[in-house]
Design a protein around this motif. Structure first.
Motif, PDB file in Angstrom:
ATOM      1  N   GLU A   1       0.832  -1.211   0.000  1.00 34.76           N
ATOM      2  CA  GLU A   1       0.000   0.000   0.000  1.00 34.76           C
ATOM      3  C   GLU A   1       0.864   1.258   0.000  1.00 34.76           C
ATOM      4  O   GLU A   1       0.584   2.211  -0.725  1.00 34.76           O
TER       5      GLU A   1
ATOM      6  N   GLY B   1       3.004   1.046  -3.521  1.00 38.65           N
ATOM      7  CA  GLY B   1       2.255   0.922  -4.758  1.00 38.65           C
ATOM      8  C   GLY B   1       1.110   1.895  -4.897  1.00 38.65           C
ATOM      9  O   GLY B   1       1.100   2.742  -5.798  1.00 38.65           O
ATOM     10  N   VAL B   2       0.151   1.805  -3.996  1.00 42.38           N
ATOM     11  CA  VAL B   2      -1.051   2.632  -4.110  1.00 42.38           C
ATOM     12  C   VAL B   2      -0.708   4.113  -4.056  1.00 42.38           C
ATOM     13  O   VAL B   2      -1.233   4.918  -4.827  1.00 42.38           O
ATOM     14  N   ARG B   3       0.201   4.493  -3.178  1.00 44.17           N
ATOM     15  CA  ARG B   3       0.547   5.898  -3.029  1.00 44.17           C
ATOM     16  C   ARG B   3       1.493   6.401  -4.109  1.00 44.17           C
ATOM     17  O   ARG B   3       1.811   7.588  -4.139  1.00 44.17           O
TER      18      ARG B   3
ATOM     19  N   ILE C   1       0.818   5.549  -7.432  1.00 52.16           N
ATOM     20  CA  ILE C   1       0.083   5.500  -8.694  1.00 52.16           C
ATOM     21  C   ILE C   1      -0.140   6.902  -9.253  1.00 52.16           C
ATOM     22  O   ILE C   1      -0.067   7.126 -10.472  1.00 52.16           O
TER      23      ILE C   1
ATOM     24  N   ILE D   1       5.570  -4.751  -6.951  1.00 47.77           N
ATOM     25  CA  ILE D   1       4.694  -3.645  -7.340  1.00 47.77           C
ATOM     26  C   ILE D   1       5.137  -2.953  -8.628  1.00 47.77           C
ATOM     27  O   ILE D   1       4.308  -2.371  -9.339  1.00 47.77           O
TER      28      ILE D   1
ATOM     29  N   ILE E   1       2.714  -1.209 -11.640  1.00 43.77           N
ATOM     30  CA  ILE E   1       2.735   0.228 -11.900  1.00 43.77           C
ATOM     31  C   ILE E   1       3.144   0.500 -13.345  1.00 43.77           C
ATOM     32  O   ILE E   1       2.608   1.405 -13.997  1.00 43.77           O
TER      33      ILE E   1
END
Length: 273
Positions: free
Chosen positions: A60, A63-65, A67, A165, A169
């Motif tokens: 999280e 990866g998520v932050r 994107i 990740i 991405i």
């Protein structure tokens, strides 16, 4: 009482050579320490229990932050490359091949390399700052005092998350880059979206995409390893954290470019490209 004679001052060239040799020795030592950290991390990964909860948390964080910045990079790079290629091709009547050129460029180089360069700098800086803050506040020493291994707790989850990740991405960056290029080609140069997609798919081979995505696990490994290394080497309070963060960003950027050149040559040699 006469003063003691001062030793003769060394020539400036000798001082310059001595300084360069010290820098070379420090570089070799850092390469050796980073290699030892990589060896310890891989050994710990395969010989101890894997911390799944920390791994998911790092997915999280990394990866998520990341994107948003990866998406912005992919979109604007796609726009710029479309304009540049279109301006160059239009005088020769080759504007219809725009989809082919953009697709191959994005798959082989632009999506994996630029995404790794931008996202990697963010990830490495975050790792170096976080672990560096723990180092200067003696939290890492506290982990050792409690009988836990800082490598298993701090480095292994970040390394595995970075490797996992980066391909995802990169895939997202490729899709967004192609969409932005398609929209610019349609709005500015009259190339229909259907024709752009058709020509892109016709020219894009599976090995083009694989050769680009195959680089990203190596990029993720370098990013995570170096970010953790500079964090663990942090000394000197908050000022040391700033130095480690800066060094991590610079070294990671250079290593990604060097790894990209090496991997591209390797793929050419084995016939992947």
């Amino acid at each position: 009482m006469s003063a003691e004679p001062r030793p003769p001052e060394r020539p400036s060239f000798v001082r310059w050579v001595d300084y360069r040799m010290q820098m070379l020795r420090a570089f070799v030592e850092q390469v050796g320490e980073a290699s030892m950290l990589a060896s310890r991390t891989l050994r710990t990964l395969f010989t101890t229990r894997f911390d799944v909860q920390e791994f998911i948390y790092q997915l999280e964080q990394l990866g998520v932050r990341s994107i948003a910045i990866a998406a912005a990079t992919a979109i604007f790079v796609g726009i710029v490359m479309t304009i540049q290629f279109a301006v160059s091709m239009e005088p020769y009547g080759a504007k219809d091949t725009l989809g082919r050129v953009i697709a191959v460029s994005e798959a082989r180089e632009l999506a994996p390399s630029l995404t790794a360069l931008v996202v990697g700098s963010r990830i490495a800086a975050g790792m170096a700052a976080e672990i560096g803050s723990m180092a200067v506040t003696e939290q890492i020493d506290a982990i050792r005092a409690l009988g836990a291994d800082p490598i298993r707790k701090l480095v292994v989850p970040r390394l595995v998350a970075g490797i996992a990740i980066m391909p995802l991405i990169t895939f997202i960056a490729f899709i967004l880059g192609m969409l932005s290029a398609m929209l610019v080609a349609a709005v500015s140069y009259g190339i229909t979206m259907e024709f752009f997609i058709t020509t892109a798919i016709d020219s894009l081979r599976l090995r083009d995409f694989i050769s680009g995505v195959s680089k990203t696990p190596f990029f993720g490994f370098l990013i995570s390893l170096l970010g953790c290394y500079f964090g663990l080497q942090t000394r000197g309070g908050t000022e040391g954290v700033g130095r480690s963060t800066t060094r991590a960003v610079v070294v990671v950027s250079i290593c990604i470019l060097m790894a990209d050149a090496f991997l591209t040559q390797l793929f050419v040699a084995i016939g992947t490209l």
